[in-house]
Write a protein that holds these residues in place. Structure first.
Motif, PDB file in Angstrom:
ATOM      1  N   LEU A  32       0.823  -1.201   0.000  1.00  0.00           N
ATOM      2  CA  LEU A  32       0.000   0.000   0.000  1.00  0.00           C
ATOM      3  C   LEU A  32       0.858   1.253   0.000  1.00  0.00           C
ATOM      4  N   THR A  33       0.342   2.301  -0.628  1.00  0.00           N
ATOM      5  CA  THR A  33       1.018   3.592  -0.719  1.00  0.00           C
ATOM      6  C   THR A  33       0.122   4.639  -0.085  1.00  0.00           C
ATOM      7  N   ASP A  34       0.685   5.423   0.834  1.00  0.00           N
ATOM      8  CA  ASP A  34      -0.097   6.474   1.502  1.00  0.00           C
ATOM      9  C   ASP A  34      -0.069   7.750   0.675  1.00  0.00           C
ATOM     10  N   GLY A  35      -1.165   8.497   0.733  1.00  0.00           N
ATOM     11  CA  GLY A  35      -1.189   9.771   0.028  1.00  0.00           C
ATOM     12  C   GLY A  35      -2.485  10.519   0.259  1.00  0.00           C
ATOM     13  N   ILE A  36      -2.557  11.684  -0.363  1.00  0.00           N
ATOM     14  CA  ILE A  36      -3.733  12.542  -0.270  1.00  0.00           C
ATOM     15  C   ILE A  36      -4.429  12.537  -1.627  1.00  0.00           C
ATOM     16  N   VAL A  37      -5.742  12.303  -1.630  1.00  0.00           N
ATOM     17  CA  VAL A  37      -6.514  12.253  -2.878  1.00  0.00           C
ATOM     18  C   VAL A  37      -6.517  13.627  -3.543  1.00  0.00           C
ATOM     19  N   HIS A  47     -16.830   0.251  -7.089  1.00  0.00           N
ATOM     20  CA  HIS A  47     -15.955  -0.665  -7.827  1.00  0.00           C
ATOM     21  C   HIS A  47     -15.487  -1.735  -6.853  1.00  0.00           C
ATOM     22  N   PRO A  48     -15.574  -3.015  -7.242  1.00  0.00           N
ATOM     23  CA  PRO A  48     -15.245  -4.098  -6.295  1.00  0.00           C
ATOM     24  C   PRO A  48     -13.802  -4.094  -5.797  1.00  0.00           C
ATOM     25  N   HIS A  49     -12.871  -3.518  -6.560  1.00  0.00           N
ATOM     26  CA  HIS A  49     -11.466  -3.515  -6.143  1.00  0.00           C
ATOM     27  C   HIS A  49     -11.027  -2.181  -5.559  1.00  0.00           C
ATOM     28  N   GLY A  50     -11.944  -1.240  -5.425  1.00  0.00           N
ATOM     29  CA  GLY A  50     -11.611   0.076  -4.877  1.00  0.00           C
ATOM     30  C   GLY A  50     -11.727   1.154  -5.943  1.00  0.00           C
ATOM     31  N   ILE A  51     -12.088   2.345  -5.516  1.00  0.00           N
ATOM     32  CA  ILE A  51     -12.231   3.473  -6.423  1.00  0.00           C
ATOM     33  C   ILE A  51     -10.834   3.953  -6.832  1.00  0.00           C
ATOM     34  N   LYS A  52     -10.652   4.190  -8.130  1.00  0.00           N
ATOM     35  CA  LYS A  52      -9.344   4.634  -8.627  1.00  0.00           C
ATOM     36  C   LYS A  52      -9.212   6.138  -8.411  1.00  0.00           C
ATOM     37  N   VAL A  53      -8.077   6.534  -7.828  1.00  0.00           N
ATOM     38  CA  VAL A  53      -7.821   7.947  -7.543  1.00  0.00           C
ATOM     39  C   VAL A  53      -6.413   8.332  -7.982  1.00  0.00           C
ATOM     40  N   ARG A  54      -6.210   9.630  -8.171  1.00  0.00           N
ATOM     41  CA  ARG A  54      -4.870  10.188  -8.381  1.00  0.00           C
ATOM     42  C   ARG A  54      -4.496  10.896  -7.095  1.00  0.00           C
ATOM     43  N   LEU A  55      -3.302  10.600  -6.577  1.00  0.00           N
ATOM     44  CA  LEU A  55      -2.833  11.255  -5.369  1.00  0.00           C
ATOM     45  C   LEU A  55      -2.214  12.601  -5.706  1.00  0.00           C
ATOM     46  N   ALA A  56      -2.005  13.416  -4.685  1.00  0.00           N
ATOM     47  CA  ALA A  56      -1.404  14.747  -4.853  1.00  0.00           C
ATOM     48  C   ALA A  56      -0.034  14.655  -5.520  1.00  0.00           C
TER      49      ALA A  56
END
Length: 70
Positions: A32-37, A47-56
């Motif tokens: 896992l990678t920590d970050g801010i959306v 979404h069954p595998h998690g919502i796709k986001v771009r981090l800061a």
């Protein structure tokens, strides 16, 4: 029971949230990678595998969990 937000539901995620995501290259290991959306990239409500986001910092992955303020 803990009231944990679900990273598979788009409505639970907002820009500025602190999250842990799994990057495409880390899906096999589950690292896992920590970050801010910064942006929400998944258009569907869930979404069954998690919502796709771009981090800061520009990294893209699927939300696995939220980092709650201690």
């Amino acid at each position: 029971m803990e009231n944990k937000r679900d990273g598979r539901q788009r409505r639970n995620i907002s820009p500025g949230d602190a999250v842990r995501i799994v990057l495409k290259k880390d899906q096999r290991t589950g690292k896992l990678t920590d970050g801010i959306v910064k942006d929400i990239l998944t258009n569907s409500s869930s979404h069954p595998h998690g919502i796709k986001v771009r981090l800061a910092d520009g990294q893209i992955g699927r939300v696995q969990e939220f980092i709650e303020d201690a």
